[in-house]
Write a protein that holds these residues in place. Structure first.
Motif, short mmCIF file in Angstrom:
data_model
loop_
_atom_site.label_atom_id
_atom_site.label_comp_id
_atom_site.label_asym_id
_atom_site.label_seq_id
_atom_site.Cartn_x
_atom_site.Cartn_y
_atom_site.Cartn_z
N MET A 1 -0.67 23.51 -4.74
CA MET A 1 0.35 23.64 -5.76
C MET A 1 0.42 25.08 -6.27
O MET A 1 1.52 25.65 -6.41
CB MET A 1 0.08 22.69 -6.93
CG MET A 1 1.12 22.81 -8.05
SD MET A 1 0.72 21.78 -9.48
CE MET A 1 1.00 20.16 -8.80
N MET A 2 -0.73 25.68 -6.52
CA MET A 2 -0.76 27.04 -7.04
C MET A 2 -0.17 28.02 -6.02
O MET A 2 0.56 28.94 -6.36
CB MET A 2 -2.19 27.43 -7.40
CG MET A 2 -2.87 26.48 -8.38
SD MET A 2 -1.89 26.15 -9.88
CE MET A 2 -2.05 27.74 -10.69
N ILE B 1 -1.64 14.08 1.88
CA ILE B 1 -0.68 14.45 0.85
C ILE B 1 -1.17 15.69 0.12
O ILE B 1 -0.46 16.67 -0.03
CB ILE B 1 -0.46 13.30 -0.14
CG1 ILE B 1 0.09 12.07 0.59
CG2 ILE B 1 0.47 13.72 -1.27
CD1 ILE B 1 0.24 10.85 -0.30
N TYR B 2 -2.42 15.66 -0.34
CA TYR B 2 -3.02 16.85 -0.92
C TYR B 2 -4.54 16.68 -1.00
O TYR B 2 -5.06 15.57 -0.95
CB TYR B 2 -2.44 17.20 -2.30
CG TYR B 2 -2.81 16.23 -3.41
CD1 TYR B 2 -4.06 16.24 -4.01
CD2 TYR B 2 -1.88 15.31 -3.88
CE1 TYR B 2 -4.39 15.37 -5.02
CE2 TYR B 2 -2.19 14.43 -4.89
CZ TYR B 2 -3.45 14.46 -5.46
OH TYR B 2 -3.76 13.58 -6.45
N SER B 3 -5.23 17.79 -1.13
CA SER B 3 -6.67 17.81 -1.36
C SER B 3 -6.95 18.79 -2.48
O SER B 3 -6.26 19.80 -2.63
CB SER B 3 -7.42 18.25 -0.09
OG SER B 3 -7.25 17.32 0.95
N LYS C 1 -4.16 10.42 0.97
CA LYS C 1 -3.38 10.22 2.19
C LYS C 1 -2.33 9.15 1.94
O LYS C 1 -2.55 8.22 1.15
CB LYS C 1 -4.28 9.77 3.34
CG LYS C 1 -5.35 10.79 3.76
CD LYS C 1 -6.20 10.25 4.91
CE LYS C 1 -7.30 11.20 5.30
NZ LYS C 1 -6.78 12.44 5.90
N ASP C 2 -1.19 9.25 2.63
CA ASP C 2 -0.16 8.22 2.49
C ASP C 2 -0.55 6.98 3.30
O ASP C 2 -1.61 6.94 3.93
CB ASP C 2 1.22 8.75 2.88
CG ASP C 2 1.33 9.12 4.37
OD1 ASP C 2 0.48 8.68 5.17
OD2 ASP C 2 2.28 9.84 4.72
N VAL D 1 0.84 -1.20 0.00
CA VAL D 1 0.00 0.00 0.00
C VAL D 1 0.88 1.25 0.00
O VAL D 1 1.76 1.40 0.84
CB VAL D 1 -0.94 0.02 1.22
CG1 VAL D 1 -1.73 1.32 1.26
CG2 VAL D 1 -1.89 -1.17 1.18
N GLU D 2 0.62 2.12 -0.96
CA GLU D 2 1.38 3.36 -1.07
C GLU D 2 0.58 4.55 -0.55
O GLU D 2 1.09 5.40 0.16
CB GLU D 2 1.78 3.60 -2.52
CG GLU D 2 2.81 4.70 -2.70
CD GLU D 2 3.44 4.64 -4.08
OE1 GLU D 2 2.70 4.91 -5.05
OE2 GLU D 2 4.64 4.33 -4.18
N ASN D 3 -0.72 4.61 -0.90
CA ASN D 3 -1.59 5.67 -0.40
C ASN D 3 -3.04 5.29 -0.62
O ASN D 3 -3.35 4.28 -1.25
CB ASN D 3 -1.26 7.02 -1.06
CG ASN D 3 -1.18 6.93 -2.57
OD1 ASN D 3 -2.15 6.58 -3.24
ND2 ASN D 3 -0.01 7.23 -3.13
N VAL D 4 -3.93 6.10 -0.06
CA VAL D 4 -5.37 5.89 -0.18
C VAL D 4 -6.01 7.17 -0.70
O VAL D 4 -5.73 8.26 -0.18
CB VAL D 4 -5.99 5.50 1.18
CG1 VAL D 4 -7.51 5.41 1.08
CG2 VAL D 4 -5.41 4.17 1.66
N SER D 5 -6.84 7.06 -1.72
CA SER D 5 -7.50 8.24 -2.29
C SER D 5 -9.02 8.16 -2.07
O SER D 5 -9.62 7.10 -2.23
CB SER D 5 -7.19 8.35 -3.78
OG SER D 5 -7.44 7.13 -4.46
N SER D 6 -9.60 9.28 -1.67
CA SER D 6 -11.04 9.37 -1.42
C SER D 6 -11.65 10.40 -2.36
O SER D 6 -11.08 11.47 -2.57
CB SER D 6 -11.31 9.77 0.03
OG SER D 6 -10.78 8.82 0.93
#
Length: 230
Positions: free
Chosen positions: A107-108, A81-83, A74-75, A47-52
């Motif tokens: 990022m912006m 990690i980011y939203s 999330k890691d 498992v590297e990360n989980v995305s919702s």
């Protein structure tokens, strides 16, 4: 930083085929409250990360259905990690993605007053998928001006086609899927790479599985649907 940006663009250009809905399109969620969770694995199967993903707003204007999707990554330890969020539009039985809204606020803000240009072609998935069907190419490009130097990044999704139908079982259930094949061409500065990808897409659910491969065919990363609710 360059690697993270390129991976971010590659990830998002792939996620546009994740979704399903019961309104305008068969393969995108445009019902408020629909949510999905995906587990992302590295080449070793860890498992590297989980995305919702969650649909937070839906409206109808000018004969089109528009939806806003929130994304959180999330890691493997649960750290954010980011939203971000982006918009989907469905019209005439085809869904398109607003590629400009793919870039996260974080990022912006990180680039501050730098000159950033974003361009591309929307990713499309029609309702009438069939085995052997060719799909339109898509791309996302960024040009970032830093101290008089421009850094260019591009991800092209080419050779898109409906390869076959296949049944897939995950912790979320068993689904009959269309298998969509594409080649993601990543270019940043002088580096060029090609990553073949397959997406298993189920009507009424969306993406159930995704695999990205090396040139020799070995799996480089994979994503599996872990939970779905509406």
């Amino acid at each position: 930083m360059k690697t993270k940006l390129l991976l971010f663009l590659s990830f998002l250009i792939g996620t546009t085929s994740f979704f399903a809905q019961d309104n305008c399109s068969k393969f995108y969620p445009m019902t408020e409250g629909v949510s999905m969770e995906y587990t992302n694995y590295n080449k070793k199967g860890k498992v590297e990360n989980v995305s919702s993903f969650k649909v937070v707003d839906v409206n109808n204007r000018g004969g089109a259905t528009n939806a806003t999707m929130d994304i959180n990554l999330k890691d493997h330890k649960g750290k954010d990690i980011y939203s971000t969020n982006y918009n989907l539009t469905c019209k005439d039985n085809v869904v398109t993605l607003d590629y400009e809204s793919l870039l996260p606020t974080e990022m912006m803000q990180q680039y501050g007053d730098m000159d950033i240009e974003v361009s591309g072609n929307d990713i499309e998935i029609p309702n009438n998928l069939s085995v052997g069907q060719n799909l339109r190419d898509a791309n996302v490009s960024m040009k970032i001006g830093m101290s008089g130097i421009n850094m260019n990044m591009t991800v092209n999704m080419v050779n898109r086609k409906v390869e076959k139908k296949e049944s897939i079982t995950t912790t979320a259930g068993t689904y009959d899927c269309f298998v969509l094949y594409s080649e993601n061409q990543s270019k940043m500065m002088m580096a060029n790479q090609v990553y073949p990808t397959r997406v298993w897409l189920a009507e009424g659910i969306g993406m159930v599985k995704q695999e990205t491969y090396k040139k020799n065919g070995d799996v480089m990363s994979s994503t599996i649907l872990a939970a779905y609710s509406k």
